[in-house]
Write a protein that holds these residues in place. Sequence first.
Motif, PDB file in Angstrom:
ATOM      1  N   VAL A   1      14.908 -77.675  44.388  1.00 12.53           N
ATOM      2  CA  VAL A   1      13.521 -77.769  44.861  1.00 12.53           C
ATOM      3  C   VAL A   1      12.841 -78.996  44.263  1.00 12.53           C
ATOM      4  O   VAL A   1      12.145 -79.749  44.961  1.00 12.53           O
ATOM      5  CB  VAL A   1      12.750 -76.481  44.494  1.00 12.53           C
ATOM      6  N   SER A   2      13.049 -79.217  42.988  1.00 11.78           N
ATOM      7  CA  SER A   2      12.452 -80.386  42.342  1.00 11.78           C
ATOM      8  C   SER A   2      13.036 -81.680  42.904  1.00 11.78           C
ATOM      9  O   SER A   2      12.317 -82.657  43.119  1.00 11.78           O
ATOM     10  CB  SER A   2      12.681 -80.305  40.822  1.00 11.78           C
ATOM     11  N   TRP A   3      14.349 -81.688  43.142  1.00  9.47           N
ATOM     12  CA  TRP A   3      15.031 -82.883  43.668  1.00  9.47           C
ATOM     13  C   TRP A   3      14.530 -83.225  45.057  1.00  9.47           C
ATOM     14  O   TRP A   3      14.307 -84.393  45.388  1.00  9.47           O
ATOM     15  CB  TRP A   3      16.528 -82.610  43.702  1.00  9.47           C
ATOM     16  N   GLU A   4      14.304 -82.195  45.903  1.00  8.58           N
ATOM     17  CA  GLU A   4      13.916 -82.431  47.293  1.00  8.58           C
ATOM     18  C   GLU A   4      12.420 -82.643  47.460  1.00  8.58           C
ATOM     19  O   GLU A   4      11.977 -83.466  48.264  1.00  8.58           O
ATOM     20  CB  GLU A   4      14.370 -81.234  48.151  1.00  8.58           C
ATOM     21  N   THR A   5      11.604 -81.883  46.734  1.00  7.94           N
ATOM     22  CA  THR A   5      10.151 -81.926  46.957  1.00  7.94           C
ATOM     23  C   THR A   5       9.351 -82.396  45.752  1.00  7.94           C
ATOM     24  O   THR A   5       8.167 -82.698  45.893  1.00  7.94           O
ATOM     25  CB  THR A   5       9.639 -80.523  47.338  1.00  7.94           C
ATOM     26  N   GLY A   6       9.962 -82.406  44.575  1.00  6.68           N
ATOM     27  CA  GLY A   6       9.231 -82.772  43.364  1.00  6.68           C
ATOM     28  C   GLY A   6       8.419 -81.634  42.789  1.00  6.68           C
ATOM     29  O   GLY A   6       7.707 -81.803  41.802  1.00  6.68           O
ATOM     30  N   VAL A   7       8.517 -80.443  43.364  1.00  5.05           N
ATOM     31  CA  VAL A   7       7.696 -79.304  42.935  1.00  5.05           C
ATOM     32  C   VAL A   7       8.344 -78.598  41.742  1.00  5.05           C
ATOM     33  O   VAL A   7       9.536 -78.295  41.766  1.00  5.05           O
ATOM     34  CB  VAL A   7       7.511 -78.310  44.102  1.00  5.05           C
ATOM     35  N   ARG A   8       7.528 -78.334  40.740  1.00  4.03           N
ATOM     36  CA  ARG A   8       7.969 -77.545  39.582  1.00  4.03           C
ATOM     37  C   ARG A   8       7.003 -76.397  39.282  1.00  4.03           C
ATOM     38  O   ARG A   8       7.380 -75.429  38.652  1.00  4.03           O
ATOM     39  CB  ARG A   8       8.072 -78.434  38.336  1.00  4.03           C
ATOM     40  N   ARG A   9       5.731 -76.527  39.716  1.00  3.21           N
ATOM     41  CA  ARG A   9       4.743 -75.515  39.378  1.00  3.21           C
ATOM     42  C   ARG A   9       4.795 -74.365  40.389  1.00  3.21           C
ATOM     43  O   ARG A   9       4.970 -74.592  41.597  1.00  3.21           O
ATOM     44  CB  ARG A   9       3.351 -76.138  39.356  1.00  3.21           C
ATOM     45  N   VAL A  10       4.632 -73.143  39.904  1.00  4.55           N
ATOM     46  CA  VAL A  10       4.689 -71.973  40.777  1.00  4.55           C
ATOM     47  C   VAL A  10       3.647 -72.041  41.896  1.00  4.55           C
ATOM     48  O   VAL A  10       3.972 -71.747  43.058  1.00  4.55           O
ATOM     49  CB  VAL A  10       4.525 -70.683  39.941  1.00  4.55           C
ATOM     50  N   PRO A  11       2.374 -72.442  41.634  1.00  4.22           N
ATOM     51  CA  PRO A  11       1.396 -72.510  42.740  1.00  4.22           C
ATOM     52  C   PRO A  11       1.792 -73.491  43.839  1.00  4.22           C
ATOM     53  O   PRO A  11       1.330 -73.359  44.981  1.00  4.22           O
ATOM     54  CB  PRO A  11       0.109 -72.972  42.031  1.00  4.22           C
ATOM     55  N   ASP A  12       2.641 -74.473  43.515  1.00  2.00           N
ATOM     56  CA  ASP A  12       3.042 -75.469  44.515  1.00  2.00           C
ATOM     57  C   ASP A  12       4.198 -75.000  45.389  1.00  2.00           C
ATOM     58  O   ASP A  12       4.682 -75.750  46.238  1.00  2.00           O
ATOM     59  CB  ASP A  12       3.426 -76.777  43.818  1.00  2.00           C
ATOM     60  N   PHE A  13       4.666 -73.750  45.186  1.00  2.56           N
ATOM     61  CA  PHE A  13       5.724 -73.214  46.040  1.00  2.56           C
ATOM     62  C   PHE A  13       5.178 -72.708  47.382  1.00  2.56           C
ATOM     63  O   PHE A  13       5.929 -72.163  48.186  1.00  2.56           O
ATOM     64  CB  PHE A  13       6.455 -72.067  45.327  1.00  2.56           C
ATOM     65  N   VAL A  14       3.893 -72.892  47.628  1.00  2.00           N
ATOM     66  CA  VAL A  14       3.295 -72.423  48.885  1.00  2.00           C
ATOM     67  C   VAL A  14       4.025 -73.050  50.085  1.00  2.00           C
ATOM     68  O   VAL A  14       4.158 -74.265  50.179  1.00  2.00           O
ATOM     69  CB  VAL A  14       1.796 -72.788  48.926  1.00  2.00           C
ATOM     70  N   GLY A  15       4.502 -72.188  50.990  1.00  2.00           N
ATOM     71  CA  GLY A  15       5.180 -72.663  52.194  1.00  2.00           C
ATOM     72  C   GLY A  15       6.593 -73.169  51.961  1.00  2.00           C
ATOM     73  O   GLY A  15       7.205 -73.705  52.891  1.00  2.00           O
ATOM     74  N   MET A  16       7.137 -72.984  50.793  1.00  3.63           N
ATOM     75  CA  MET A  16       8.473 -73.525  50.493  1.00  3.63           C
ATOM     76  C   MET A  16       9.562 -72.873  51.344  1.00  3.63           C
ATOM     77  O   MET A  16      10.597 -73.496  51.632  1.00  3.63           O
ATOM     78  CB  MET A  16       8.782 -73.325  49.006  1.00  3.63           C
ATOM     79  N   ALA A  17       9.360 -71.633  51.775  1.00  3.44           N
ATOM     80  CA  ALA A  17      10.382 -70.945  52.579  1.00  3.44           C
ATOM     81  C   ALA A  17      10.602 -71.637  53.916  1.00  3.44           C
ATOM     82  O   ALA A  17      11.700 -71.584  54.469  1.00  3.44           O
ATOM     83  CB  ALA A  17       9.979 -69.490  52.792  1.00  3.44           C
ATOM     84  N   LYS A  18       9.562 -72.275  54.455  1.00  2.00           N
ATOM     85  CA  LYS A  18       9.723 -72.987  55.724  1.00  2.00           C
ATOM     86  C   LYS A  18      10.404 -74.325  55.520  1.00  2.00           C
ATOM     87  O   LYS A  18      11.147 -74.791  56.376  1.00  2.00           O
ATOM     88  CB  LYS A  18       8.353 -73.191  56.376  1.00  2.00           C
ATOM     89  N   LYS A  19      10.159 -74.926  54.381  1.00  2.00           N
ATOM     90  CA  LYS A  19      10.743 -76.238  54.113  1.00  2.00           C
ATOM     91  C   LYS A  19      12.204 -76.131  53.681  1.00  2.00           C
ATOM     92  O   LYS A  19      13.032 -76.948  54.054  1.00  2.00           O
ATOM     93  CB  LYS A  19       9.930 -76.938  53.009  1.00  2.00           C
ATOM     94  N   MET A  20      12.514 -75.104  52.870  1.00  2.00           N
ATOM     95  CA  MET A  20      13.874 -74.937  52.353  1.00  2.00           C
ATOM     96  C   MET A  20      14.294 -73.479  52.541  1.00  2.00           C
ATOM     97  O   MET A  20      14.368 -72.702  51.586  1.00  2.00           O
ATOM     98  CB  MET A  20      13.934 -75.338  50.869  1.00  2.00           C
ATOM     99  N   PRO A  21      14.580 -73.065  53.779  1.00  2.00           N
ATOM    100  CA  PRO A  21      14.827 -71.631  54.050  1.00  2.00           C
ATOM    101  C   PRO A  21      16.065 -71.066  53.360  1.00  2.00           C
ATOM    102  O   PRO A  21      16.027 -69.944  52.842  1.00  2.00           O
ATOM    103  CB  PRO A  21      14.963 -71.586  55.578  1.00  2.00           C
ATOM    104  N   LEU A  22      17.178 -71.820  53.360  1.00  2.00           N
ATOM    105  CA  LEU A  22      18.393 -71.292  52.737  1.00  2.00           C
ATOM    106  C   LEU A  22      18.227 -71.175  51.222  1.00  2.00           C
ATOM    107  O   LEU A  22      18.628 -70.173  50.613  1.00  2.00           O
ATOM    108  CB  LEU A  22      19.580 -72.209  53.063  1.00  2.00           C
ATOM    109  N   THR A  23      17.627 -72.186  50.635  1.00  2.00           N
ATOM    110  CA  THR A  23      17.433 -72.179  49.185  1.00  2.00           C
ATOM    111  C   THR A  23      16.535 -71.020  48.763  1.00  2.00           C
ATOM    112  O   THR A  23      16.821 -70.310  47.790  1.00  2.00           O
ATOM    113  CB  THR A  23      16.816 -73.505  48.728  1.00  2.00           C
ATOM    114  N   MET A  24      15.443 -70.815  49.502  1.00  3.34           N
ATOM    115  CA  MET A  24      14.526 -69.744  49.128  1.00  3.34           C
ATOM    116  C   MET A  24      15.107 -68.368  49.449  1.00  3.34           C
ATOM    117  O   MET A  24      14.785 -67.386  48.779  1.00  3.34           O
ATOM    118  CB  MET A  24      13.180 -69.948  49.829  1.00  3.34           C
ATOM    119  N   ALA A  25      15.955 -68.270  50.470  1.00  3.37           N
ATOM    120  CA  ALA A  25      16.630 -66.991  50.724  1.00  3.37           C
ATOM    121  C   ALA A  25      17.550 -66.643  49.550  1.00  3.37           C
ATOM    122  O   ALA A  25      17.607 -65.485  49.105  1.00  3.37           O
ATOM    123  CB  ALA A  25      17.436 -67.075  52.021  1.00  3.37           C
TER     124      ALA A  25
END
Length: 502
Positions: A353-377
């Motif tokens: 997630v950090s490599w693809e989007t740069g996100v590390r903070r929990v509040p910034d995971f908003v909508g992550m399931a649509k961006k990275m569906p397999l990873t979040m599954a």
Amino acid sequence: MNQHLPILIVIIPLFVAMAARLSVRLSVPFTRGLVLAAALAVLACGAGALAETLARGEPWPYHVAGWPPPWGIELVIDPLSGGMVVLVAFFGLAALVYAGPYLQGRTPREQGSFYALFLLALAGLLGICVTGDLFNLFVFLEISSLAAYALIAFGGRRAIVAALRYLIIGTAAACFYLLGVGYLYAVTGSLNMADLAVLLPPLMDSPAVILAVVFIVAGLGVKTALFPLHGWLPDAYSYTPAPVLAFMAAVMTKVSAYALYRILYFVTEAAGPVSVTLEALGWMAAAGILFGSVMAIAQRDFWRMLAYSSVAQVGYIVLGLALGNVLALYGALLHVVSHSLVKGGLFFIAGGVSWETGVRRVPDFVGMAKKMPLTMAAFVVAAFSMIGLPPTLGFFSKWYLVLGCLEARAWGFAAVLVVSSLLTAVYFFRVIENAYLKGRPEAGAAGAEQPVRPRGRRFRLELPAGMLLPILVLSLGVAVLGLFNEQIISNVIHYALPWRLP
């Protein structure tokens, strides 16, 4: 060839580590292929050695260069050490596969250093698993630790500070362990584990043996990150490169817990100072379970949340070892497997997630399931296992631990396990809620880092195949192995109990 499997497990990564630093000057792809082949060979040797010792029905001693103990170096494969070897080797291979895309922004020299250090860490951990000697265990412990300090420093400036802290604390822990080993040698004249198992029982009330047990448990407690000796872990887990971190979180603390189990149950006996020590370990583990869970809830950084979660999960393992009945030991050893798969996968996910989007903070995971569906599954499956929901492997390991508590009439410990599962649900469902139930993330999320991607990559997958494959395999393993937990216990873990094999 098969008769040399125990020594091949250790020397293959050692020799390839030396070769990798040189071969990278010729070709990076060749070096990567060589390193992956070595990791695969180690996994095959470990699986072969485990199958051989299960077929023999007794431990498999191996004397290096034909020199028997106490003068020579003895390696021992039994179901416990063989199972740990397979676990460590598997995660070594998975982390190296994952590391390929992650290292593409690094220079050939840095990649060569990374591969050499990683294989040294792998060799050290494998050596801890197979050695039959307490001093050689110290040597392998130091090999793996020194390599880990350097690998942590690959994470940048803040990682260097974390590595320095880990080095100082880890060195103190190694000194404690070595002092304990010295006391045992002064009393018995031997450091071979099999010899000590015969020599120590009449000496268990000796002040020197009591001090030895205290020093060894303190040293390995620090390496295991057992509360309140876990001070090195949160920073080290927050800034270490993801491939290294997933490997460390999956197996490094587990190998130290294995050493603790090996010494307390196979070398000494659960009497005198060991009984008191196990009781103290039980209370420390229970406190660590609650502390780690509460601290994980308090974190906004996803990586740091997983770090404190590890403090709690290590407590589960040590609590099972401290209780010491059959069901509790089943739970502890099954939780070693379960937590390795889950936490290794979670840190692979965090890195992806950090490599693809740069996100590390929990509040910034908003909508992550649509961006990275397999990873979040895969994250959801891992989170369910961490919480202890059926039919994942984490449910069954916690189930056996609770049964062990009930058999020991340790009602307070059972309550701690239940409360901790509820707390675990709080911090994992917070991530799931953000990823699945809220809208898309805002552009330029606060704290987000710019990812480093290879040039010319076509984004057919949400992550490069080399990073996505280990995530999916571990996620699948958590779900499938949960269905086969009874076979794992009856065919492997049952034979890793101290009274099954002398």
